[in-house]
Motif scaffolding. Sequence first.
Motif, mmCIF file in Angstrom:
data_model
loop_
_atom_site.group_PDB
_atom_site.id
_atom_site.type_symbol
_atom_site.label_atom_id
_atom_site.label_comp_id
_atom_site.label_asym_id
_atom_site.label_seq_id
_atom_site.Cartn_x
_atom_site.Cartn_y
_atom_site.Cartn_z
ATOM 1 N N LYS A 24 -3.377 60.529 -1.293
ATOM 2 C CA LYS A 24 -4.282 61.303 -2.148
ATOM 3 C C LYS A 24 -5.681 60.704 -2.139
ATOM 4 O O LYS A 24 -6.649 61.391 -2.391
ATOM 5 C CB LYS A 24 -3.736 61.381 -3.574
ATOM 6 C CG LYS A 24 -2.444 62.175 -3.650
ATOM 7 C CD LYS A 24 -1.918 62.260 -5.059
ATOM 8 C CE LYS A 24 -0.639 63.070 -5.047
ATOM 9 N NZ LYS A 24 -0.066 63.224 -6.363
ATOM 10 N N GLU A 25 -5.776 59.401 -1.842
ATOM 11 C CA GLU A 25 -7.067 58.707 -1.853
ATOM 12 C C GLU A 25 -7.418 58.121 -0.489
ATOM 13 O O GLU A 25 -8.297 57.293 -0.400
ATOM 14 C CB GLU A 25 -7.045 57.588 -2.896
ATOM 15 C CG GLU A 25 -6.850 58.069 -4.312
ATOM 16 C CD GLU A 25 -6.786 56.932 -5.316
ATOM 17 O OE1 GLU A 25 -6.894 55.751 -4.936
ATOM 18 O OE2 GLU A 25 -6.611 57.230 -6.502
ATOM 19 N N ASN A 29 -0.203 57.589 4.805
ATOM 20 C CA ASN A 29 0.984 56.760 4.950
ATOM 21 C C ASN A 29 0.885 55.442 4.193
ATOM 22 O O ASN A 29 1.649 54.515 4.451
ATOM 23 C CB ASN A 29 1.266 56.496 6.434
ATOM 24 C CG ASN A 29 1.655 57.769 7.148
ATOM 25 O OD1 ASN A 29 2.522 58.497 6.688
ATOM 26 N ND2 ASN A 29 0.990 58.056 8.246
ATOM 27 N N LYS A 30 -0.068 55.381 3.262
ATOM 28 C CA LYS A 30 -0.237 54.166 2.458
ATOM 29 C C LYS A 30 -0.578 54.538 1.023
ATOM 30 O O LYS A 30 -1.110 55.605 0.757
ATOM 31 C CB LYS A 30 -1.347 53.290 3.034
ATOM 32 C CG LYS A 30 -1.022 52.757 4.413
ATOM 33 C CD LYS A 30 -2.116 51.853 4.926
ATOM 34 C CE LYS A 30 -1.757 51.303 6.296
ATOM 35 N NZ LYS A 30 -2.765 50.348 6.761
ATOM 36 N N LEU A 31 -0.266 53.622 0.122
ATOM 37 C CA LEU A 31 -0.609 53.786 -1.286
ATOM 38 C C LEU A 31 -1.823 52.921 -1.610
ATOM 39 O O LEU A 31 -1.814 51.719 -1.359
ATOM 40 C CB LEU A 31 0.540 53.337 -2.182
ATOM 41 C CG LEU A 31 1.828 54.149 -2.126
ATOM 42 C CD1 LEU A 31 2.975 53.375 -2.766
ATOM 43 C CD2 LEU A 31 1.633 55.486 -2.820
ATOM 44 N N SER A 32 -2.839 53.548 -2.165
ATOM 45 C CA SER A 32 -3.972 52.783 -2.679
ATOM 46 C C SER A 32 -3.564 52.190 -4.030
ATOM 47 O O SER A 32 -2.493 52.504 -4.564
ATOM 48 C CB SER A 32 -5.180 53.702 -2.880
ATOM 49 O OG SER A 32 -4.903 54.618 -3.943
ATOM 50 N N LYS A 37 -0.555 52.770 -9.022
ATOM 51 C CA LYS A 37 -0.553 52.823 -10.482
ATOM 52 C C LYS A 37 0.051 54.141 -10.972
ATOM 53 O O LYS A 37 0.867 54.147 -11.893
ATOM 54 C CB LYS A 37 -1.973 52.662 -11.015
ATOM 55 C CG LYS A 37 -2.056 52.692 -12.524
ATOM 56 C CD LYS A 37 -3.474 52.506 -13.013
ATOM 57 C CE LYS A 37 -3.537 52.572 -14.514
ATOM 58 N NZ LYS A 37 -4.894 52.365 -15.022
ATOM 59 N N ALA A 38 -0.332 55.254 -10.350
ATOM 60 C CA ALA A 38 0.213 56.560 -10.740
ATOM 61 C C ALA A 38 1.721 56.611 -10.511
ATOM 62 O O ALA A 38 2.468 57.128 -11.353
ATOM 63 C CB ALA A 38 -0.492 57.673 -9.960
ATOM 64 N N GLU A 71 -3.937 48.131 0.731
ATOM 65 C CA GLU A 71 -3.059 49.274 0.498
ATOM 66 C C GLU A 71 -1.611 48.830 0.703
ATOM 67 O O GLU A 71 -1.346 47.788 1.274
ATOM 68 C CB GLU A 71 -3.389 50.415 1.464
ATOM 69 C CG GLU A 71 -4.789 50.977 1.273
ATOM 70 C CD GLU A 71 -5.101 52.070 2.279
ATOM 71 O OE1 GLU A 71 -5.364 53.201 1.827
ATOM 72 O OE2 GLU A 71 -5.086 51.796 3.492
ATOM 73 N N VAL A 72 -0.682 49.671 0.222
ATOM 74 C CA VAL A 72 0.740 49.374 0.358
ATOM 75 C C VAL A 72 1.347 50.413 1.294
ATOM 76 O O VAL A 72 1.344 51.608 0.995
ATOM 77 C CB VAL A 72 1.439 49.399 -1.019
ATOM 78 C CG1 VAL A 72 2.947 49.235 -0.879
ATOM 79 C CG2 VAL A 72 0.861 48.324 -1.929
#
Length: 97
Positions: A24-25, A29-32, A37-38, A71-72
Amino acid sequence: MKKVSTLTNAMVSLTEVFHKYSGKEGDKNKLSKGELKALFKAELGDMLNDPKDPAAVDKFMKELDVNKDGEVDFEEFSILFAALTMSCNEFFETKGK
């Protein structure tokens, strides 16, 4: 149609949850940090003391981001859930004694 196993459903669910929040950010393929947090707030709020606490998210981000790219990725995310699953198992083993 063949029924899908419980374990297969769990793996599919874990993958779907990751991709529900990732991208979304930025990289899909990664989480910011914001996406992580979301995810924590919506999916793990009942397991974490305060998923809204920025210090808690910072701590998880630092521990999960093994390659230090800010990022994760899915592999790093999977490590978290392996650890959480092990903690749940320990809880139930202790509770059963």
